[in-house]
Design a protein around this motif. Structure first.
Motif, PDB file in Angstrom:
ATOM      1  N   ILE A 177       0.838  -1.209   0.000  1.00 29.79           N
ATOM      2  CA  ILE A 177       0.000   0.000   0.000  1.00 29.79           C
ATOM      3  C   ILE A 177       0.873   1.260   0.000  1.00 29.79           C
ATOM      4  O   ILE A 177       0.589   2.233  -0.712  1.00 29.79           O
ATOM      5  CB  ILE A 177      -0.947  -0.007   1.218  1.00 29.79           C
ATOM      6  N   MET A 178       1.957   1.230   0.796  1.00 24.88           N
ATOM      7  CA  MET A 178       2.857   2.399   0.832  1.00 24.88           C
ATOM      8  C   MET A 178       3.489   2.645  -0.535  1.00 24.88           C
ATOM      9  O   MET A 178       3.590   3.796  -0.993  1.00 24.88           O
ATOM     10  CB  MET A 178       3.954   2.171   1.882  1.00 24.88           C
ATOM     11  N   LYS A 179       3.902   1.582  -1.212  1.00 27.34           N
ATOM     12  CA  LYS A 179       4.493   1.743  -2.543  1.00 27.34           C
ATOM     13  C   LYS A 179       3.469   2.277  -3.536  1.00 27.34           C
ATOM     14  O   LYS A 179       3.790   3.095  -4.411  1.00 27.34           O
ATOM     15  CB  LYS A 179       5.059   0.405  -3.019  1.00 27.34           C
ATOM     16  N   ALA A 180       2.220   1.801  -3.419  1.00 23.52           N
ATOM     17  CA  ALA A 180       1.166   2.299  -4.309  1.00 23.52           C
ATOM     18  C   ALA A 180       0.900   3.785  -4.066  1.00 23.52           C
ATOM     19  O   ALA A 180       0.719   4.562  -5.015  1.00 23.52           O
ATOM     20  CB  ALA A 180      -0.118   1.483  -4.089  1.00 23.52           C
ATOM     21  N   GLN A 181       0.899   4.186  -2.778  1.00 25.38           N
ATOM     22  CA  GLN A 181       0.670   5.595  -2.456  1.00 25.38           C
ATOM     23  C   GLN A 181       1.850   6.461  -2.887  1.00 25.38           C
ATOM     24  O   GLN A 181       1.670   7.595  -3.352  1.00 25.38           O
ATOM     25  CB  GLN A 181       0.432   5.761  -0.949  1.00 25.38           C
ATOM     26  N   MET A 182       3.069   5.935  -2.750  1.00 25.67           N
ATOM     27  CA  MET A 182       4.258   6.684  -3.192  1.00 25.67           C
ATOM     28  C   MET A 182       4.251   6.859  -4.702  1.00 25.67           C
ATOM     29  O   MET A 182       4.705   7.887  -5.223  1.00 25.67           O
ATOM     30  CB  MET A 182       5.531   5.954  -2.736  1.00 25.67           C
ATOM     31  N   ALA A 183       3.733   5.856  -5.435  1.00 26.11           N
ATOM     32  CA  ALA A 183       3.630   5.986  -6.892  1.00 26.11           C
ATOM     33  C   ALA A 183       2.644   7.084  -7.285  1.00 26.11           C
ATOM     34  O   ALA A 183       2.740   7.648  -8.389  1.00 26.11           O
ATOM     35  CB  ALA A 183       3.183   4.649  -7.493  1.00 26.11           C
ATOM     36  N   ARG A 184       1.705   7.406  -6.374  1.00 22.17           N
ATOM     37  CA  ARG A 184       0.726   8.480  -6.634  1.00 22.17           C
ATOM     38  C   ARG A 184       1.230   9.831  -6.136  1.00 22.17           C
ATOM     39  O   ARG A 184       0.493  10.812  -6.176  1.00 22.17           O
ATOM     40  CB  ARG A 184      -0.603   8.146  -5.963  1.00 22.17           C
ATOM     41  N   GLY A 185       2.448   9.850  -5.609  1.00 21.98           N
ATOM     42  CA  GLY A 185       3.046  11.126  -5.203  1.00 21.98           C
ATOM     43  C   GLY A 185       3.076  11.399  -3.722  1.00 21.98           C
ATOM     44  O   GLY A 185       3.523  12.469  -3.297  1.00 21.98           O
ATOM     45  N   THR A 186       2.599  10.472  -2.901  1.00 21.89           N
ATOM     46  CA  THR A 186       2.621  10.691  -1.446  1.00 21.89           C
ATOM     47  C   THR A 186       4.046  10.577  -0.916  1.00 21.89           C
ATOM     48  O   THR A 186       4.782   9.657  -1.286  1.00 21.89           O
ATOM     49  CB  THR A 186       1.735   9.646  -0.738  1.00 21.89           C
ATOM     50  N   ASP A 187       4.431  11.522  -0.066  1.00 22.20           N
ATOM     51  CA  ASP A 187       5.783  11.547   0.498  1.00 22.20           C
ATOM     52  C   ASP A 187       5.708  11.179   1.974  1.00 22.20           C
ATOM     53  O   ASP A 187       5.117  11.886   2.783  1.00 22.20           O
ATOM     54  CB  ASP A 187       6.387  12.943   0.333  1.00 22.20           C
ATOM     55  N   PHE A 188       6.328  10.037   2.342  1.00 20.16           N
ATOM     56  CA  PHE A 188       6.290   9.576   3.735  1.00 20.16           C
ATOM     57  C   PHE A 188       7.555   9.929   4.510  1.00 20.16           C
ATOM     58  O   PHE A 188       7.645   9.670   5.700  1.00 20.16           O
ATOM     59  CB  PHE A 188       6.103   8.048   3.778  1.00 20.16           C
ATOM     60  N   GLU A 189       8.562  10.479   3.825  1.00 20.81           N
ATOM     61  CA  GLU A 189       9.871  10.640   4.456  1.00 20.81           C
ATOM     62  C   GLU A 189      10.250  12.076   4.773  1.00 20.81           C
ATOM     63  O   GLU A 189      11.202  12.305   5.513  1.00 20.81           O
ATOM     64  CB  GLU A 189      10.949  10.016   3.552  1.00 20.81           C
ATOM     65  N   THR A 190       9.580  13.053   4.196  1.00 23.46           N
ATOM     66  CA  THR A 190       9.914  14.457   4.466  1.00 23.46           C
ATOM     67  C   THR A 190       8.710  15.182   5.064  1.00 23.46           C
ATOM     68  O   THR A 190       7.599  14.658   5.070  1.00 23.46           O
ATOM     69  CB  THR A 190      10.354  15.170   3.170  1.00 23.46           C
ATOM     70  N   GLY A 191       8.971  16.386   5.557  1.00 17.41           N
ATOM     71  CA  GLY A 191       7.900  17.178   6.160  1.00 17.41           C
ATOM     72  C   GLY A 191       7.876  17.054   7.662  1.00 17.41           C
ATOM     73  O   GLY A 191       8.648  16.284   8.263  1.00 17.41           O
ATOM     74  N   SER A 192       6.988  17.827   8.285  1.00 15.45           N
ATOM     75  CA  SER A 192       6.879  17.811   9.746  1.00 15.45           C
ATOM     76  C   SER A 192       6.249  16.514  10.234  1.00 15.45           C
ATOM     77  O   SER A 192       5.733  15.715   9.437  1.00 15.45           O
ATOM     78  CB  SER A 192       6.029  18.995  10.216  1.00 15.45           C
ATOM     79  N   LEU A 193       6.301  16.323  11.560  1.00  8.87           N
ATOM     80  CA  LEU A 193       5.735  15.104  12.153  1.00  8.87           C
ATOM     81  C   LEU A 193       4.228  15.017  11.897  1.00  8.87           C
ATOM     82  O   LEU A 193       3.690  13.939  11.611  1.00  8.87           O
ATOM     83  CB  LEU A 193       6.018  15.108  13.660  1.00  8.87           C
ATOM     84  N   ILE A 194       3.531  16.184  11.975  1.00 11.21           N
ATOM     85  CA  ILE A 194       2.080  16.194  11.750  1.00 11.21           C
ATOM     86  C   ILE A 194       1.760  15.841  10.301  1.00 11.21           C
ATOM     87  O   ILE A 194       0.831  15.075  10.009  1.00 11.21           O
ATOM     88  CB  ILE A 194       1.501  17.579  12.114  1.00 11.21           C
ATOM     89  N   LYS A 195       2.579  16.372   9.370  1.00  5.09           N
ATOM     90  CA  LYS A 195       2.342  16.081   7.961  1.00  5.09           C
ATOM     91  C   LYS A 195       2.564  14.596   7.662  1.00  5.09           C
ATOM     92  O   LYS A 195       1.794  13.968   6.922  1.00  5.09           O
ATOM     93  CB  LYS A 195       3.294  16.921   7.106  1.00  5.09           C
ATOM     94  N   ARG A 196       3.607  14.030   8.260  1.00  8.69           N
ATOM     95  CA  ARG A 196       3.861  12.598   8.052  1.00  8.69           C
ATOM     96  C   ARG A 196       2.721  11.750   8.610  1.00  8.69           C
ATOM     97  O   ARG A 196       2.336  10.735   8.033  1.00  8.69           O
ATOM     98  CB  ARG A 196       5.172  12.201   8.739  1.00  8.69           C
ATOM     99  N   ALA A 197       2.202  12.174   9.789  1.00  7.72           N
ATOM    100  CA  ALA A 197       1.086  11.440  10.391  1.00  7.72           C
ATOM    101  C   ALA A 197      -0.150  11.501   9.493  1.00  7.72           C
ATOM    102  O   ALA A 197      -0.866  10.508   9.323  1.00  7.72           O
ATOM    103  CB  ALA A 197       0.778  12.008  11.771  1.00  7.72           C
ATOM    104  N   LYS A 198      -0.396  12.674   8.878  1.00  5.40           N
ATOM    105  CA  LYS A 198      -1.542  12.802   7.965  1.00  5.40           C
ATOM    106  C   LYS A 198      -1.360  11.926   6.740  1.00  5.40           C
ATOM    107  O   LYS A 198      -2.332  11.359   6.215  1.00  5.40           O
ATOM    108  CB  LYS A 198      -1.707  14.271   7.550  1.00  5.40           C
TER     109      LYS A 198
END
Length: 267
Positions: A177-198
């Motif tokens: 699921i994470m790879k599928a979301q990353m292929a759609r442009g979701t970034d799990f590694e950068t940004g603030s803690l709140i943004k990563r949680a969202k």
């Protein structure tokens, strides 16, 4: 990262540890963990390391596979070491600015980090060397005496085993699921803690749906095979203690005795 989580996985092999009775392995694991919690000196880690190293060697589970299970808890270990290292009072060892590292803090940091790593490694060896079916039978047999007071031994054993068995499956599903979301442009590694949680919210919804679907499929498969729980259920293979189980009991008793003696008389 997710592939490094090896808890609940079974590593097939024909080693003598794999062939041991699951009831003995469960009790042996509990004894090993008890030995970890009764010590209060670093010298007592010597018999513990020798015992655990022997079990890993005999099990034929690659050391790299065993150590891979420690990667997910690196943050917890670093956090524990930092807390003990910088906030334990005692005799100053090193000091810079307002930060002081004491002898007692250094000892406590090493002590707690070692305990955490041995705790995870020791408990993982049981799941590495015991298949889910053997684990179910072992837990159920150990809980059988409590049936007289209404404890559903078979149901508890089945739930615990299914939960352990599904950990690797759910991790694999999360990775997909994470790879599928990353292929759609979701970034799990950068940004603030709140943004990563969202960003994790789009993972949780499909993961819950997948978990419910798999649970439904498992229930359907068990019903189609006429599974009706533990009442009146027979087994193709009955658990029976063998020669190596009795040797193992002697070794686990020797292990506990060594730990207690070293802990009592070490300087």
């Amino acid at each position: 990262m997710l592939r490094d989580i090896t808890i609940g996985q079974y590593y097939p092999s024909a080693s003598v540890v794999h062939k041991l009775d699951p009831r003995f392995k469960i009790i042996g694991t509990i004894t090993f963990l008890a030995g970890l919690f009764i010590i209060d000196t670093l010298w007592a880690y010597i018999p513990i390391l020798l015992f655990l190293g022997s079990i890993i060697k005999l099990s034929r589970v690659p050391l790299s596979f065993v150590l891979r299970g420690l990667k997910p808890i690196v943050f917890i270990i670093v956090f524990t070491v930092s807390i003990n290292l910088f906030f334990t009072p005692g005799d100053p060892l090193i000091g810079f600015w307002k930060i002081v590292i004491t002898k007692e803090g250094l000892r406590q940091a090493v002590f707690m980090a070692s305990r955490l790593m041995l705790l995870i490694t020791g408990s993982s060896m049981m799941t590495f060397t015991t298949s889910p079916i053997e684990l179910t039978d072992g837990i159920e047999q150990l809980l059988n005496p409590f049936k007289r007071i209404g404890v559903p031994a078979h149901e508890i054993a089945m739930m615990m085993t299914i939960a352990l068995r599904f950990i690797p499956t759910l991790l694999e599903e999360t990775d997909k699921i994470m790879k599928a979301q990353m292929a759609r442009g979701t970034d799990f590694e950068t940004g603030s803690l709140i943004k990563r949680a969202k960003n994790l919210v789009p993972i949780l919804v499909p993961l819950f749906i997948s978990a419910f679907r798999r649970a439904d499929e498992l229930a359907m498969a068990m019903e189609s095979r006429c599974y009706k729980g533990g009442e009146g259920r027979t087994r193709m293979k009955l658990l029976k203690l063998g020669r190596f189980d009795y040797i193992g009991m002697a070794l686990i008793a020797l292990y506990l005795f060594s730990v207690i003696m070293v802990n009592s008389y070490a300087l």
